[in-house]
Design a protein around this motif. Structure first.
Motif, PDB file in Angstrom:
ATOM      1  N   VAL A 145      26.370 -13.033  16.824  1.00  0.00           N
ATOM      2  CA  VAL A 145      26.056 -13.844  15.674  1.00  0.00           C
ATOM      3  C   VAL A 145      26.455 -15.310  15.816  1.00  0.00           C
ATOM      4  CG1 VAL A 145      27.329 -14.073  13.300  1.00  0.00           C
ATOM      5  CG2 VAL A 145      26.581 -11.591  14.144  1.00  0.00           C
ATOM      6  N   LEU A 146      27.594 -15.778  16.434  1.00  0.00           N
ATOM      7  CA  LEU A 146      27.908 -17.033  16.887  1.00  0.00           C
ATOM      8  C   LEU A 146      26.954 -17.710  17.244  1.00  0.00           C
ATOM      9  CD1 LEU A 146      31.923 -16.778  17.772  1.00  0.00           C
ATOM     10  CD2 LEU A 146      30.754 -17.604  15.598  1.00  0.00           C
ATOM     11  N   LEU A 147      26.232 -17.215  18.375  1.00  0.00           N
ATOM     12  CA  LEU A 147      25.322 -17.903  19.121  1.00  0.00           C
ATOM     13  C   LEU A 147      23.915 -18.229  18.355  1.00  0.00           C
ATOM     14  CD1 LEU A 147      25.275 -16.060  22.603  1.00  0.00           C
ATOM     15  CD2 LEU A 147      26.373 -18.284  21.794  1.00  0.00           C
ATOM     16  N   GLU A 148      23.645 -17.240  17.370  1.00  0.00           N
ATOM     17  CA  GLU A 148      22.402 -17.644  16.312  1.00  0.00           C
ATOM     18  C   GLU A 148      23.089 -18.641  15.407  1.00  0.00           C
ATOM     19  OE1 GLU A 148      19.219 -16.292  16.430  1.00  0.00           O
ATOM     20  OE2 GLU A 148      19.739 -15.522  18.386  1.00  0.00           O
ATOM     21  N   SER A 149      24.310 -18.436  14.997  1.00  0.00           N
ATOM     22  CA  SER A 149      24.613 -19.442  13.894  1.00  0.00           C
ATOM     23  C   SER A 149      24.643 -21.066  14.340  1.00  0.00           C
ATOM     24  CB  SER A 149      25.959 -19.017  13.375  1.00  0.00           C
ATOM     25  OG  SER A 149      25.819 -17.671  12.653  1.00  0.00           O
ATOM     26  N   VAL A 150      24.879 -21.077  15.702  1.00  0.00           N
ATOM     27  CA  VAL A 150      25.046 -22.416  16.194  1.00  0.00           C
ATOM     28  C   VAL A 150      23.538 -23.205  16.445  1.00  0.00           C
ATOM     29  CG1 VAL A 150      27.185 -22.091  17.270  1.00  0.00           C
ATOM     30  CG2 VAL A 150      25.048 -21.856  18.531  1.00  0.00           C
ATOM     31  N   LYS A 151      22.470 -22.356  16.253  1.00  0.00           N
ATOM     32  CA  LYS A 151      20.972 -22.735  16.395  1.00  0.00           C
ATOM     33  C   LYS A 151      20.534 -23.129  14.949  1.00  0.00           C
ATOM     34  CE  LYS A 151      19.973 -19.449  20.082  1.00  0.00           C
ATOM     35  NZ  LYS A 151      19.310 -18.363  20.643  1.00  0.00           N
ATOM     36  N   VAL A 152      21.126 -22.910  14.060  1.00  0.00           N
ATOM     37  CA  VAL A 152      20.717 -23.118  12.663  1.00  0.00           C
ATOM     38  C   VAL A 152      20.503 -24.594  12.331  1.00  0.00           C
ATOM     39  CG1 VAL A 152      21.153 -20.934  11.789  1.00  0.00           C
ATOM     40  CG2 VAL A 152      22.817 -22.993  11.331  1.00  0.00           C
ATOM     41  N   GLN A 153      19.710 -25.089  11.640  1.00  0.00           N
ATOM     42  CA  GLN A 153      19.281 -26.303  11.322  1.00  0.00           C
ATOM     43  C   GLN A 153      20.511 -26.846  10.399  1.00  0.00           C
ATOM     44  OE1 GLN A 153      16.937 -28.357  12.879  1.00  0.00           O
ATOM     45  NE2 GLN A 153      16.751 -26.353  14.040  1.00  0.00           N
ATOM     46  N   ASP A 154      21.072 -26.140   9.485  1.00  0.00           N
ATOM     47  CA  ASP A 154      21.876 -26.582   8.397  1.00  0.00           C
ATOM     48  C   ASP A 154      23.381 -27.119   9.292  1.00  0.00           C
ATOM     49  OD1 ASP A 154      24.099 -26.774   6.612  1.00  0.00           O
ATOM     50  OD2 ASP A 154      23.535 -25.023   5.254  1.00  0.00           O
ATOM     51  N   ILE A 155      23.588 -28.389   9.077  1.00  0.00           N
ATOM     52  CA  ILE A 155      24.647 -29.075   9.769  1.00  0.00           C
ATOM     53  C   ILE A 155      26.153 -28.404   9.509  1.00  0.00           C
ATOM     54  CG2 ILE A 155      25.556 -31.319  10.383  1.00  0.00           C
ATOM     55  CD1 ILE A 155      23.262 -32.751   9.751  1.00  0.00           C
ATOM     56  N   LEU A 156      26.284 -28.241   8.400  1.00  0.00           N
ATOM     57  CA  LEU A 156      27.663 -27.832   7.958  1.00  0.00           C
ATOM     58  C   LEU A 156      27.719 -26.231   8.905  1.00  0.00           C
ATOM     59  CD1 LEU A 156      30.182 -27.998   6.484  1.00  0.00           C
ATOM     60  CD2 LEU A 156      29.044 -26.712   4.527  1.00  0.00           C
TER      61      LEU A 156
END
Length: 1136
Positions: A145-156
């Motif tokens: 989940v963390l690895l997927e979340s660091v790929k998102v475009q949302d900067i925050l």
């Protein structure tokens, strides 16, 4: 109940999120209040809810609600985080259910959009705490989940996910169990490539945004770069067993140097006032931390990076390339990296190069190729001429806050964080490793600055200050290259006399420089000139110079070569100026420093200080009162009082109105200050008693603190026993009448749970009491005697304890025979034995174990005690007559020595008078240095005696005892060190080759020779004992036990140690350990034989020309007890 609010139930049922949220929210709101009346009940209610099911689910819903007050959400996160520590583990009391934990884990990883930075950090920390306990087994989905979340475009969301990713990685990397480390290594291998690409992406984004001038976007990218780099640092350092075999890891480390250059160039674009500057510097420092951590944990894999690391750091720190780019913290990190490479033990070949591994030789080759003479000269010159210079900030501090400047802390690990200590430590390491190259460079710098400097040229003054600093730091390395005595006489002394205000920098540095050299190379004849300089500089207008002078004074007085008679003419003036300086300074740290100087002076001049301490005695109570909130300053005052009491002797009774309340406060365990003051307070208590002319009611009353101190059983209990003994010597009757009952109870409690050494200490106090007050002490400590008596009858196996038991029984028997008879009858009734039979068993064991007693005075005591039984009509005593006479004759041989004046034998244990031996007119008294040499020889003598007792113990217990062998090894090692030290100090004596030398020196040479000979004998005995064990093991046959028994009887002349191994593996291990011990003994014997030969060669000629008998006559009492032939019957005694 909280006034005006809803009443909370004492114990809530399992919480429902919807219904309980409002109640918990209300409690959190009140807990965030500043009103104590509202806050306390709310905190109590929250504490009760901590163990209720559903409470943490409610907290999760509250801090995930971004519409609520920030303070309330902050409290909710903290309560959640504290609950993880207390209730998350399955074995914890009131542990959370698995169902609730699963729900909480799922809820935690949905909140990566927290807008408040502080709350986001706390959420990341609590997720990491859960991960430490549950990841990856119970929480396998966290990392994906963390690895997927660091790929998102949302900067925050990307930033919060990276923040959590970092804290999780940091926590998992900190686990130290082998299984956990393997899991982390598996994790590192699987995510390392992705993390590297993530770091590269954010780094490139930052550089592009910065070049484009987009400050806000650049700052956001830099924050994500920093977080991804932190993750990579943990993975790189802790995630691989053999990182050098992983191409991605070595690729990242190589890329660090290029990225560092890029980020340093960015410092030109980002000014000091920019918002981005702080983050930029943090990132640069983090890059250096990656290299430092990798070098610390993986020195061999770091070898391919040594060349680039040295080139990079030296280029930016010691050339003009770094001008305008580097900053202080970066310089410190670079110097630390150079230092770690230079002094790393893994990169230092063995003396025998053939025994060094290939990696070490390769690292050494790289270092040698890099540190060429020109490079070393440039580094040394830059360190001295650039980094050693006083900065503008330091000069300003000198003027504005001289005390802070003078006592600035530079010890410990300050070199890791502060520039000046770091440069000095690096200079020392490089100079030590490359002194042959750097010594001419430094000496040339000194030569260029010969003569007084121009006071109108501040640059030259600062340069001379830095050069003198370097010469002081490298004093030991420059021993053979600098004639410091001539330099002091021809130049330094003149520079101390330059009184111009701007020259204070040099005056301060020169007096510091003398302090560094005084223990290295400084003639005794020059000390009066130095003391005169102290008098002048202690009156210098500048406070920093005065404080530095006091510090150097301490070094001069505390030096090995200090001679009191040289110092006495200046004592009154110097002590008055020291006291004046103590009053002038105001900071606690400075007062502590000056007090340490005062203490040292008092300690070294001893009783000579008495005429000059009146002002100090009046000032110390005032200073004690002022330092009520500063316990460390009070510790310094206690140290000063200790030396003051020792110097004043009996006159210290005038200090009692101040001294006794101070002792009471420092040793009262009910008062908080005792944590800081106890050790020094006990020492002060002891010296006060030792110097007390007569007991006073106030001094007696302080002993009320002792019961609680004995219950602590801390490392200070030995000092407590010394204090009790001092009270007994001072006024046994009055002391025992007041405190005997409580003291006996404390001793009984201690003996139930105390080590053998502790038992010996307790019983020695009892023996002292019986010696001083036989009747009263015997009645007081009667509850302890059955333990002692049984120990004697049972034949206590440890020689030191048995010797102490016999000492106590001997004292009672010799000095209170009526009590002994009564006690013997009491023990006979308890053991259901006849009195005569019990007495016979005691005498038989006493005679048999007499060899356990090694000190001549204690052997004499035992002999006198047993001889006191001879006038009785007991048939048991008559039957034991020969044994008693036998040990008495042996004791007589031990204590008798020849009187050199009359030629007759006399008892060396008799004290005819209390005066010191008078010296003849042509005989000089021994100097302080001679006394210190004597202390070293005596300490070696004591160690030999201790080793002898241990050897006896091995033979007595007839079993392989690993603890005894370990103690023997420890004592033998220390004994060899002390022997070497004693020989060095004696061999340094330069006396006449054909004339008279001081008798004390003769005694020391003879004593050391005798000690060495006895030491060799005892080592030979221990080797034989251990060797007999090995022979016994080899020849042992499990099927022929009876045969072995007969063999043991037949070879009773050779002590055979029985093995106690429970298995074949244990026996093999014990066999190898004993073999190693035997090899070590043989090696040490060889060393001591060589030392004995050297000692005989270095003996003064008058001693070499005398035979052994005349040598032995030099000493007033036997240095080593020689075992005499045992007499087994009266006829043997008569014929002999």
């Amino acid at each position: 109940m909280v006034a005006g609010h809803a009443c909370y139930p004492s114990k809530a049922p399992p919480m429902d999120v919807q219904s309980a949220s409002s109640v918990v929210l209300q409690a959190l709101t009140q807990a965030a209040s500043q009103d104590t009346a509202v806050l306390k009940p709310a905190e109590e209610q929250l504490r009760q809810w901590e163990t209720q099911p559903g409470f943490y689910t409610v907290l999760l819903s509250i801090f995930n609600n971004h519409m609520l007050d920030v303070n309330v959400r902050w409290l909710a996160v903290l309560y959640f985080k504290n609950g993880i520590d207390r209730y998350w583990r399955r074995v914890a009391p009131h542990a959370l259910s698995e169902e609730e934990k699963a729900s909480l884990r799922a809820g935690l990883i949905t909140n990566f959009n927290e807008p408040v930075n502080q709350i986001a950090t706390q959420i990341a920390v609590l997720i990491a705490k859960v991960a430490r306990l549950d990841c990856p087994r119970q929480w396998p989905e966290l990392i994906p989940v963390l690895l997927e979340s660091v790929k998102v475009q949302d900067i925050l969301r990307q930033h919060r996910a990276l923040l959590t990713f970092y804290h999780v990685t940091k926590t998992l990397a900190s686990k130290r169990l082998a299984a956990d480390r393997r899991l982390f290594q598996d994790l590192a291998s699987s995510i390392y490539g992705f993390t590297c690409s993530l770091w590269n992406h954010h780094t490139d984004s930052y550089l592009q945004e910065l070049q484009a001038g987009h400050q806000d976007a650049a700052l956001s990218s830099l924050e994500r770069t920093l977080l991804s780099l932190k993750v990579l640092r943990k993975l790189t350092v802790h995630g691989f067993v053999e990182p050098h075999k992983n191409m991605e890891v070595m690729g990242f480390l190589s890329a660090v140097f290029e990225r560092l250059k890029q980020f340093l160039e960015c410092c030109r674009l980002v000014g000091p006032g920019s918002v981005c500057r702080e983050k930029l510097e943090k990132t640069v420092i983090l890059y250096t931390k990656v290299l430092l951590d990798f070098l610390e944990h993986h020195p061999y894999p770091f070898i391919p990076l040594i060349q680039r690391s040295l080139e990079f750091t030296v280029t930016y720190v010691f050339t003009d390339v770094g001008e305008g780019l580097v900053f202080e913290r970066f310089i410190v990190q670079c110097m630390s990296l150079i230092k770690m490479i230079v002094r790393n033990d893994a990169y230092r070949p063995d003396k025998n190069v053939d025994e060094s591994n290939a990696e070490t030789l390769e690292a050494h080759r790289i270092k040698s190729a890099f540190f060429t003479p020109p490079t070393l000269a440039e580094i040394g010159t830059r360190l001295v001429s650039k980094y050693f210079l006083l900065t503008q900030e330091e000069v300003a501090m000198w003027e504005e806050d001289p005390e802070s400047f003078a006592v600035e802390e530079t010890g410990g690990d300050s070199w890791k964080y502060s520039l000046r200590p770091c440069t000095e430590v690096l200079f020392l390491d490089i100079f030590h490793n490359y002194s042959a190259t750097l010594t001419p460079v430094l000496l040339q710098m000194v030569h260029n600055l010969q003569g007084p400097s121009d006071v109108d040229d501040p640059a030259q003054l600062l340069l001379k200050d830095s050069v003198y600093n370097a010469v002081g730091l490298a004093a030991y390395e420059l021993f053979d290259s600098v004639d410091f005595d001539q330099w002091f006489s021809n130049q330094l002394l003149a520079e101390l006399q330059v009184s111009h205000n701007r020259y204070k920098v040099i005056r301060r540095r020169v007096i510091w420089l003398i302090g560094q050299w005084i223990s290295v190379k400084f003639k005794s004849e020059l000390r009066p000139l130095l003391y005169e300089s102290f008098l002048s500089l202690m009156q210098d207008p500048d406070l920093v110079v005065r404080i530095e002078t006091a510090t150097t004074l301490k070094l001069a007085v505390d030096d090995f070569e200090f001679r009191t008679e040289q110092f006495l003419p200046y004592l009154e003036s110097i002590f008055a100026l020291l006291f004046q300086l103590l009053q002038q300074v105001s900071d606690c740290d400075t007062k502590m420093q000056i007090l340490h100087v005062v203490s040292c002076v008092i300690e070294r001049v001893s009783t000579q200080i008495r005429p000059y301490v009146a002002c100090l005695v009046q000032y110390l109570p005032v200073l004690w009162k002022q330092s009520e909130e500063h316990n460390m300053l009070r510790c310094a005052i206690l140290t000063t009082l200790i030396h003051l009491v020792q110097g004043l002797g009996a006159e210290s009774r005038n200090l009692y109105p101040f001294l006794l309340p101070v002792i009471h406060l420092s040793t009262d365990v009910c008062l908080p200050p005792h944590v800081y003051l106890l050790e020094d307070g006990l020492e002060l208590w002891l010296v006060t008693l030792e110097n007390c002319p007569a007991i006073t009611p106030e001094l007696l009353r302080i002993f009320q603190n002792m019961t609680a101190l004995l219950e602590l059983s801390s490392e200070n209990v030995k000092t407590c026993f010394q204090i009790i003994s001092a009270y007994i010597y001072l006024s046994a009757t009055e002391f025992l009448q007041n405190y005997a009952e409580a003291l006996c109870r404390s001793f009984c409690d201690l003996l139930k749970d105390i080590t053998m050494e502790g038992q010996v200490q307790v019983l020695k106090v009892v023996e002292v009491a019986v010696k001083v007050s036989p009747v009263l002490a015997s009645q007081t400590f009667q509850p302890l005697f059955p333990l002692v008596f049984r120990g004697v009858l049972d034949g206590e196996r440890y020689p030191v304890v048995m010797s102490t038991y016999l000492g106590v029984v001997g004292r009672v028997l010799l000095q209170n025979s009526c009590f002994f008879r009564t006690f013997l009858m009491q023990m006979a009734m308890e053991l259901n034995q006849e009195v005569d039979h019990l007495l016979g068993s005691m005498i038989e064991m006493w005679v048999d174990r007499m060899d356990n007693i090694t000190q001549p005075e204690r052997r004499k005591l035992s002999s006198l005690a047993l001889l006191s039984l001879l006038p009785s009509d007991s048939s048991v005593v008559q039957d034991k007559f020969c044994g008693i006479i036998n040990i008495s004759v042996e004791a007589l041989h031990d204590v008798m020595t020849e009187d050199r004046e009359t030629g007759t034998l006399k008892d060396c244990m008799l004290m005819n008078h209390l005066e010191e031996p008078k010296l003849s007119d042509d005989e000089e008294p021994p100097t302080e240095q001679d006394k210190r040499r004597k202390l070293v020889v005596q300490e070696f003598n004591t160690l030999v005696a201790l080793y002898r007792e241990l050897v006896i113990s091995v033979g007595e217990i007839s079993a392989d005892c690993p603890a005894l062998r370990a103690e023997m090894h420890k004592t033998r090692t220390k004994g060899c060190e002390m022997a070497q030290a004693a020989h060095q100090k004696l061999s340094a004596i330069s006396g006449p080759e054909d004339g008279e030398i001081h008798p004390e020196i003769c005694r020391l040479f003879v004593q050391l020779q005798c000690c060495l000979e006895m030491y060799l004998t005892e080592m030979l005995k221990s080797g034989c004992l251990l060797g007999s064990l090995q022979l016994h093991r080899r020849g042992k046959d499990a099927t022929a036990s009876s045969k072995m028994e007969s063999q043991k009887e037949d070879s009773s002349a050779v002590p055979i140690l029985e093995e106690s191994c429970s298995s074949e593996l244990d026996c093999c291990l014990a066999y190898s350990l004993v073999s190693a011990d035997i090899e070590n003994i043989e090696r040490d014997m060889t060393d001591m034989k060589n030392l004995l030969s050297k000692l005989r060669e270095t003996m003064p000629l008058p001693l070499k020309n005398q035979d052994d008998s005349s040598l032995l006559n030099l000493t007033p009492y036997p240095l080593v007890r020689r075992r005499k032939r045992r007499f087994f019957g009266l006829c043997c005694l008569v014929s002999s």
